[in-house]
Design an enzyme around this catalytic site. Sequence first.
Site, PDB file in Angstrom:
ATOM      1  N   ILE A   1     -11.422 -13.719  29.851  1.00 47.95           N
ATOM      2  CA  ILE A   1     -10.493 -13.995  30.944  1.00 47.95           C
ATOM      3  C   ILE A   1     -11.281 -14.489  32.151  1.00 47.95           C
ATOM      4  O   ILE A   1     -12.300 -13.893  32.525  1.00 47.95           O
ATOM      5  CB  ILE A   1      -9.708 -12.720  31.338  1.00 47.95           C
ATOM      6  CG1 ILE A   1      -9.036 -12.108  30.102  1.00 47.95           C
ATOM      7  CG2 ILE A   1      -8.655 -13.030  32.390  1.00 47.95           C
ATOM      8  CD1 ILE A   1      -8.561 -10.708  30.298  1.00 47.95           C
ATOM      9  N   CYS A   2     -10.786 -15.553  32.706  1.00 48.50           N
ATOM     10  CA  CYS A   2     -11.390 -16.048  33.944  1.00 48.50           C
ATOM     11  C   CYS A   2     -10.579 -15.503  35.115  1.00 48.50           C
ATOM     12  O   CYS A   2      -9.495 -16.002  35.422  1.00 48.50           O
ATOM     13  CB  CYS A   2     -11.383 -17.575  33.960  1.00 48.50           C
ATOM     14  SG  CYS A   2     -12.064 -18.272  35.467  1.00 48.50           S
ATOM     15  N   LEU A   3     -11.094 -14.472  35.699  1.00 50.95           N
ATOM     16  CA  LEU A   3     -10.330 -13.804  36.762  1.00 50.95           C
ATOM     17  C   LEU A   3     -11.324 -13.310  37.797  1.00 50.95           C
ATOM     18  O   LEU A   3     -12.313 -12.644  37.451  1.00 50.95           O
ATOM     19  CB  LEU A   3      -9.527 -12.640  36.155  1.00 50.95           C
ATOM     20  CG  LEU A   3      -8.540 -11.944  37.074  1.00 50.95           C
ATOM     21  CD1 LEU A   3      -7.460 -12.908  37.551  1.00 50.95           C
ATOM     22  CD2 LEU A   3      -7.918 -10.757  36.367  1.00 50.95           C
TER      23      LEU A   3
END
Lengths: 154, 654
Positions: free
Chosen positions: A85-87
Amino acid sequence: MQRSLRLKRELHMLAQNPSPGISCWQDENQINVIHAQIIGSDGTPYAGGIFSIEVSVPDRYPFEPPKARFMTPIYHPNIDSGGRICLDTLKMPPQGAWKPSLNIGSILTTIQLLMSEPNPDDPLMADISAEYKFDKPMFTQKAIEHTRQHAFGK
Amino acid sequence: MPIQIQEINNSEEISDCPLCMEPLEVDDINFFPCVCGYQICRFCWHRIRTDENGLCPACRTSYPEDPAEFKPLTGSDLQKIRHEKRQKEVQRRQKLTDGRRHLANMRVLQKNLVFVIGLSQRLSDQEILKRQEYFGKYGKIVKVVINNNTAYAGTQGPSSSAYVTYSKMEEALRAIQSVNNVYIDGRTLKASLGTTKYCSTYLKNQQCHKTDCMYLHELAEDDASFTKEDMQAGKHQDFEQRLIHQLLQKDEDAGNLGSESISDLDRITLSSESIVTSTRQRRHSGSSSGSHQSSKKGGTESSQSSSSLEDSRSMIHKNDLKKLNSSPPLPLPHTQQSIPPTTIPSLQEPPNHIEDSTYNNEQSNEKFQKDFISLATEKLKLSGNGVQQYSPFQRFHQNNGITPNSNISDPFHSLPTHQPFLHNTTDTTWLSSVQQPQLQDTIPIKSSNDWEAAFGFRNIPVMTSQTPQSTKQEESGDDDLGFDPWLECNKGLADLIAKESATSKSMVGTWPTNNQIQNASQTSYFAHKTDRLINNNPFGLKSNPYSNHEFPTYNNSSNSQSYLDRNLSSSPRKLTEWQSGLRALLPTVNINFAMDNATSTVHQTIRQPHTQTQATMSSQPSMMSSQPSMMSSQSFNDVITTVYDVTTFYDVKW
């Protein structure tokens, strides 16, 4: 030590006041792994799907962010095929926005929010991001199909 | 696109550090290290500054050298806080104790606790009172506490009181009903429900550390709580009476359901009786219903319960419990309705209410009639359930009553020296039936009646007015097979005894001769009568059945018959004596039952052609299957062989 105590408290709080659409429980064998499930919100391509997420809590938590990963394949501009996840809240400063005052529950809520509001400006999957930006009906159709294929009935 | 993050601020748990989740110390309450006002404990603050990046967990600005806002508590503040804390704690405790203070004067009636006064020195022993002959008879005893310091003495010297805790309320009430006002060892026992009070630790809201504390540690129901004034006004006795009344009511209701559905409470009585006289139960059933081959469970139950009812009725006089009088013998009316009028024309309706002890004869009459009835009623069947109902007690005897074969003659040898109260519970019943002659003087005769009655054993007056014809009916006419396997079995056993008794002088001397003498002059009679006589002395009290009671037998003209022959053909009555003797020899109840069964099955095969109705025979296998364990005994096999021989002989002769 701080981690385990805090984890215990957090899980207790989550059990007391669960966020809608989110459930989580501790792994039977690993104390530092938390399994969570997020139900796709209505009005999104992921509606009705159940997405499993594995959260592993590092030793230095809460001073280090937990690592979250999608176990269920999802068609999303910010989540790659491996489930990463790109968060920003999942990353340490200065790049990320993790703060020790956040917790597992807030992270899961953030992920739920990310699913309904993809962020194409900070893409992880460039083609999906482009599709989302320029051919939204196509993206929606593909996402629905993807969801139906992977996130239903598991 | 920045994502809005919802920070979880647990404002309601303000006393916890948001990072380490530990409660904030008193010193931490006013400690805010960052200008943003995010509060963490000093431990976490130190850790972030030394080990971590030194940034505020919330706003990501670096912590200043000194905490942004910190007002250390002054000593007075600290004291104030601590004082408040303590105050709160005290208040909380005070509330609880205040609520309990009034309980200190309360006495709470314990429904399963029996308080007995007037116990003689001999009886004032926990183990003795726990025995099956005494309070153990009425149910499972949880605890017995004996108080030897009671001032209650009377003219007989010191006596003790005891608290007997039963597992159930019903058991306690039964015990009270039976034991109250009983005369034993020169004293009258008084029994009532016991009271207890609240434990002092409970009143102080503390933990009680006594392991087996008899006092209350929780709030009792209001109905059972009495102040001292209430107690003096006798309110607790009213309550007790109410309970007893309810119990009786329950009995009645259960009894009305049908003759076979005796209430559990009754079963308790029945079974407790049967515990005491293990053999009695079986012997009784064997001779009453068993003597009519169709050994119907219903018949057994009704006769058995009638005996218990009789007991309780006799207690009624003593206790002046009028309420008890209003409870008729439960199964009786039903049983009577099922009598074929043609079969027993002479039978009268037995009185339901026995008001006076002069009715004793009638009681026994009634009982006899009931037995008769029970055998006459064909529709009562021996059900598997009925058998199993007694199984706990059978098991009890399997466990306790069995002695090795090598010890068979032991009771006889040890007769003169044994005191019944010194025996183990398991052996007492056996021995007492044998020991009666020797034990006559161990206990004042005067008291024996009461005491026996209290524990369910009464002398049964002799039946005199039974016509030979009806007896013949009993013997041959009414039952299915025309003979009684139970008796046959007894004969076989008698034979065996005769053989074995050759080795034991004392036995040979007393038993057969007595019987012979008695038999010659007696008219026919019913076997179980004597049976009861033999059995009704669990304490080895006076009544010697051989001397006190007649032993009517069959009118058997052939006095010249051989001894064995006479026994075989003459009386069921005699056989029960033999049986009791045999039981003493082979002190296992099961042997008897099994033999009964075995014999009946033997007869089943032999007598099949002659038998008109085989319906009741179907019950035999079930009975047998319920007693599979008996087959293991070696001596039993011998007995069976003998029995078979004897019964064959008997059949031929018949």
